[in-house]
Design an enzyme around this catalytic site. Structure first.
Site, PDB file in Angstrom:
ATOM      1  N   SER A  17       1.127  -1.151  -0.119  1.00  0.00           N
ATOM      2  CA  SER A  17      -0.494  -0.235  -0.189  1.00  0.00           C
ATOM      3  C   SER A  17       0.915   1.407   0.769  1.00  0.00           C
ATOM      4  CB  SER A  17      -1.668   0.116   0.805  1.00  0.00           C
ATOM      5  OG  SER A  17      -0.115   0.166   2.680  1.00  0.00           O
ATOM      6  N   CYS A  18       0.399   2.600  -0.309  1.00  0.00           N
ATOM      7  CA  CYS A  18       0.767   3.967  -0.394  1.00  0.00           C
ATOM      8  C   CYS A  18       1.497   3.596   0.571  1.00  0.00           C
ATOM      9  CB  CYS A  18       0.374   4.878  -0.272  1.00  0.00           C
ATOM     10  SG  CYS A  18       0.366   6.626   0.481  1.00  0.00           S
ATOM     11  N   PRO A  19       3.410   4.077   0.523  1.00  0.00           N
ATOM     12  CA  PRO A  19       3.153   4.608  -1.263  1.00  0.00           C
ATOM     13  C   PRO A  19       4.394   3.324  -1.972  1.00  0.00           C
ATOM     14  CG  PRO A  19       4.977   5.137   0.542  1.00  0.00           C
ATOM     15  CD  PRO A  19       4.336   4.501   1.387  1.00  0.00           C
ATOM     16  N   MET A  20       4.921   2.425  -0.849  1.00  0.00           N
ATOM     17  CA  MET A  20       4.578   2.061  -2.093  1.00  0.00           C
ATOM     18  C   MET A  20       5.765   1.532  -3.678  1.00  0.00           C
ATOM     19  SD  MET A  20       7.531   0.719   0.044  1.00  0.00           S
ATOM     20  CE  MET A  20       7.894   1.105   1.545  1.00  0.00           C
TER      21      MET A  20
END
Lengths: 81, 225
Positions: A17-20
């Protein structure tokens, strides 16, 4: 859709999930050559907006296509320089 | 009319004549106002630079812009991280790593409790406060009981795990790989009695407020978290 360009490599960030998704897309595209196309597979619904925004605000990349499937969001990014 | 101004400047003495002559003739307020306007514009014409002067000025400004943009080819972001609770450790790290992905040169200056984010051991045990946040599932009066911070922190850690959200350590490692510069405020290191070896490899120590101000002044985006 994907027949308009050849996919050079696929990055699987399913589950992340964000920011990956954006961060890993950037790292992966840096490994490619100019003109290469990266396919990104994500399950984060936010990746649709995030990768679009990232590609628009980042030099040297171009978002070719995005596709929202049932569970997986696909993104196609070309390295332009 | 405007485009004639530089030429008018050459004949400014002639232009001054009629304007001054008009003013005394004015008998009502409107005429007086016109006269003032005329007089002002002819004064402006008298002071207007010549074409050659304007051309020189344009060239000077073009050089200044070229110098400024040549010096500023990279975008910069500067973040000041002041909080060390588990929830507040995330925003600076997420924004820093994402900005790095956009090609920004990022510095994050960690001061006071924000320093714990860079502390290798303490960063793995950041707590979530069970009081002071009305969105918590427990009322403040219950949250204030001993051990409740540990309970809410465990709940949050489980959510982070279940949701595959990156851990603080992962975000720091990723950010460092992306070229983010993490700075540990020297004053806070001394204040908290930390050692330089307590921080993640790659963290910059021995920096103070002046370094932060310098980064903030040069940055396109500045954030205090």
């Amino acid at each position: 859709m994907s027949d308009a360009f050849d996919i050079t490599e696929t990055l699987d960030v399913k589950g992340a999930s964000c920011p990956m998704p954006v961060v890993q897309t950037k790292s992966a595209i840096d490994e490619l050559e100019t003109g290469d196309v990266l396919e990104v597979l994500a399950t984060d619904p936010g990746s649709m907006s995030d990768i679009d925004g990232w590609a628009a605000g980042t030099e040297g990349v171009e978002l070719l296509d995005q596709a929202a499937g049932d569970d997986v969001y696909k993104h196609y990014v070309r390295r332009t320089e | 009319m405007r485009s004639d101004t530089p030429d008018a400047a050459d004949t400014s003495e002639a232009a001054d004549g009629p304007a001054e002559a008009d003013a005394p003739d004015a008998t009502d307020a409107a005429d007086a106002a016109d006269a003032v306007t005329d007089s002002t514009s002819s004064d402006a014409a008298a002071e207007a630079p010549s074409r050659a002067e304007l051309a020189a000025r344009v060239e000077e400004l073009e050089d200044a812009i070229a110098a400024a943009t040549a010096d500023d080819d990279g975008k910069k972001m500067s973040i000041i991280a002041t909080k060390g609770t588990l929830d507040m450790a995330y925003p600076p790290l997420i924004l820093a790593s994402t900005a790095a992905a956009f090609g920004y040169e990022v510095t994050v200056f960690h001061t006071f409790w924000g320093l714990d984010i860079l502390h290798e051991e303490r960063s793995k045990n950041l707590k979530l406060s069970s009081v002071g946040n009305p969105n918590m599932p427990v009322p403040n009066v219950v949250g204030a009981l001993p051990g409740m911070d540990r309970v809410t922190t465990s709940m949050m850690e489980k959510k982070i795990d279940d949701n595959d959200t990156a851990t603080i350590e992962e975000l720091i490692d990723t950010s460092l790989e992306m070229g983010v510069e993490f700075q540990a405020c020297q004053m806070t290191i001394d204040l908290m009695d930390y050692d330089e070896d307590d921080f993640y490899d790659g963290v910059t120590t021995g920096v103070g407020a002046a370094t932060a101000i310098q980064d903030l002044a040069e940055a396109d985006i500045q954030l205090l978290v």
